[in-house]
Design a protein around this motif. Sequence first.
Motif, PDB file in Angstrom:
ATOM      1  N   UNK A 170      52.330  25.039  28.691  1.00  0.00           N
ATOM      2  CA  UNK A 170      53.687  24.682  29.120  1.00  0.00           C
ATOM      3  C   UNK A 170      54.426  25.932  29.582  1.00  0.00           C
ATOM      4  N   UNK A 171      55.461  25.739  30.391  1.00  0.00           N
ATOM      5  CA  UNK A 171      56.242  26.884  30.851  1.00  0.00           C
ATOM      6  C   UNK A 171      56.809  27.657  29.673  1.00  0.00           C
ATOM      7  N   UNK A 172      56.717  28.971  29.764  1.00  0.00           N
ATOM      8  CA  UNK A 172      57.376  29.838  28.787  1.00  0.00           C
ATOM      9  C   UNK A 172      58.786  30.077  29.328  1.00  0.00           C
ATOM     10  N   UNK A 173      59.767  29.383  28.807  1.00  0.00           N
ATOM     11  CA  UNK A 173      61.117  29.406  29.349  1.00  0.00           C
ATOM     12  C   UNK A 173      61.835  30.738  29.153  1.00  0.00           C
ATOM     13  N   UNK A 174      61.253  31.646  28.387  1.00  0.00           N
ATOM     14  CA  UNK A 174      61.793  33.004  28.309  1.00  0.00           C
ATOM     15  C   UNK A 174      61.372  33.824  29.516  1.00  0.00           C
ATOM     16  N   UNK A 175      60.336  33.356  30.252  1.00  0.00           N
ATOM     17  CA  UNK A 175      59.803  34.096  31.395  1.00  0.00           C
ATOM     18  C   UNK A 175      60.022  33.422  32.743  1.00  0.00           C
ATOM     19  N   UNK A 176      60.205  32.107  32.762  1.00  0.00           N
ATOM     20  CA  UNK A 176      60.295  31.388  34.039  1.00  0.00           C
ATOM     21  C   UNK A 176      61.228  30.186  33.935  1.00  0.00           C
ATOM     22  N   UNK A 177      61.977  29.963  35.020  1.00  0.00           N
ATOM     23  CA  UNK A 177      62.815  28.776  35.148  1.00  0.00           C
ATOM     24  C   UNK A 177      62.546  28.189  36.532  1.00  0.00           C
ATOM     25  N   UNK A 178      62.335  26.882  36.590  1.00  0.00           N
ATOM     26  CA  UNK A 178      62.153  26.174  37.859  1.00  0.00           C
ATOM     27  C   UNK A 178      63.320  25.197  38.004  1.00  0.00           C
ATOM     28  N   UNK A 179      64.080  25.367  39.094  1.00  0.00           N
ATOM     29  CA  UNK A 179      65.219  24.495  39.356  1.00  0.00           C
ATOM     30  C   UNK A 179      64.935  23.633  40.577  1.00  0.00           C
ATOM     31  N   UNK A 180      65.234  22.358  40.479  1.00  0.00           N
ATOM     32  CA  UNK A 180      65.053  21.410  41.584  1.00  0.00           C
ATOM     33  C   UNK A 180      66.377  21.358  42.345  1.00  0.00           C
ATOM     34  N   UNK A 181      66.539  22.268  43.291  1.00  0.00           N
ATOM     35  CA  UNK A 181      67.806  22.451  43.995  1.00  0.00           C
ATOM     36  C   UNK A 181      68.224  21.196  44.761  1.00  0.00           C
ATOM     37  N   UNK A 182      67.279  20.513  45.375  1.00  0.00           N
ATOM     38  CA  UNK A 182      67.660  19.306  46.116  1.00  0.00           C
ATOM     39  C   UNK A 182      68.214  18.228  45.191  1.00  0.00           C
ATOM     40  N   UNK A 183      67.823  18.232  43.916  1.00  0.00           N
ATOM     41  CA  UNK A 183      68.392  17.285  42.944  1.00  0.00           C
ATOM     42  C   UNK A 183      69.861  17.611  42.685  1.00  0.00           C
ATOM     43  N   UNK A 184      70.186  18.894  42.684  1.00  0.00           N
ATOM     44  CA  UNK A 184      71.582  19.300  42.508  1.00  0.00           C
ATOM     45  C   UNK A 184      72.431  18.791  43.675  1.00  0.00           C
ATOM     46  N   UNK A 185      71.968  19.008  44.896  1.00  0.00           N
ATOM     47  CA  UNK A 185      72.740  18.614  46.070  1.00  0.00           C
ATOM     48  C   UNK A 185      72.785  17.107  46.292  1.00  0.00           C
ATOM     49  N   UNK A 186      71.828  16.376  45.779  1.00  0.00           N
ATOM     50  CA  UNK A 186      71.871  14.919  45.925  1.00  0.00           C
ATOM     51  C   UNK A 186      72.573  14.253  44.744  1.00  0.00           C
ATOM     52  N   UNK A 187      73.057  15.052  43.799  1.00  0.00           N
ATOM     53  CA  UNK A 187      73.748  14.542  42.621  1.00  0.00           C
ATOM     54  C   UNK A 187      75.059  13.859  43.007  1.00  0.00           C
ATOM     55  N   UNK A 188      75.371  12.779  42.317  1.00  0.00           N
ATOM     56  CA  UNK A 188      76.621  12.058  42.565  1.00  0.00           C
ATOM     57  C   UNK A 188      77.833  12.852  42.084  1.00  0.00           C
ATOM     58  N   UNK A 189      77.610  13.830  41.220  1.00  0.00           N
ATOM     59  CA  UNK A 189      78.724  14.619  40.697  1.00  0.00           C
ATOM     60  C   UNK A 189      79.364  15.502  41.763  1.00  0.00           C
ATOM     61  N   UNK A 190      78.630  15.820  42.820  1.00  0.00           N
ATOM     62  CA  UNK A 190      79.180  16.695  43.859  1.00  0.00           C
ATOM     63  C   UNK A 190      80.264  16.021  44.683  1.00  0.00           C
ATOM     64  N   UNK A 191      80.164  14.713  44.834  1.00  0.00           N
ATOM     65  CA  UNK A 191      81.151  13.930  45.582  1.00  0.00           C
ATOM     66  C   UNK A 191      81.378  14.491  46.989  1.00  0.00           C
ATOM     67  N   UNK A 192      80.299  14.603  47.719  1.00  0.00           N
ATOM     68  CA  UNK A 192      80.385  15.029  49.115  1.00  0.00           C
ATOM     69  C   UNK A 192      80.014  13.848  49.998  1.00  0.00           C
ATOM     70  N   UNK A 193      80.573  13.815  51.199  1.00  0.00           N
ATOM     71  CA  UNK A 193      80.297  12.716  52.114  1.00  0.00           C
ATOM     72  C   UNK A 193      78.866  12.764  52.616  1.00  0.00           C
TER      73      UNK A 193
END
Length: 195
Positions: A39-62
């Motif tokens: 499994x990922x060693x979270x002290x050494x690596x982080x993987x972020x799904x950036x497109x999930x952030x931008x498609x989030x409903x919390x952003x409230x963009x048109x």
Amino acid sequence: MKMIDAIRQNYDLCAISRECCSENKISVEIDVGLLNDGFLNHDKIVILKVDAYYSSHRLRVKRTPPSIDCLVVVKCQDGKHNVFLIELKDCSGTKDVRCGEIKKKFLTVIDDFFNNKFKQIFSDRFDEINSVKLWVVTDPLNTSGLTDEQYEKKIKGTAIDVYFGMKPLNVLGKYCLITPILPRQSFPCPVIKAC
């Protein structure tokens, strides 16, 4: 507090944290030096799904801005970080990997994600960065198994060839080219390495 620790403590970034960087049939491999019992060693690596952030409903963009698939941050032994911006494209033709469209995805992350939304975590810590890589992981011309010479001949004049003549982008104080990389099914496959 180092960049990787700041990422792990941010609510919005934790919400888009993932265990792998994959989309459809395309993925990148993680070096065993970044794993702990598989499994990922979270002290050494982080993987972020950036497109999930931008498609989030919390952003409230048109209109959802174009963005890359993954942002990978690796903490090196010297305490600094290697950063990978990765677009994964499973396609059967070059129309889906046109340089201008893909570049917009990277620019969203550079201009908005790094320099605006999460400036205190990324741009304000540019001195914690060893290297930045911009990858488009794709094989729209089905070139796996070709020699380097055959590959160069097949991509000449295509949308993939355009990437090699692009102007570098300034990312967190580093000038970087967007580099097409063959996907995991090929050899050698793209690997996020420990540092």
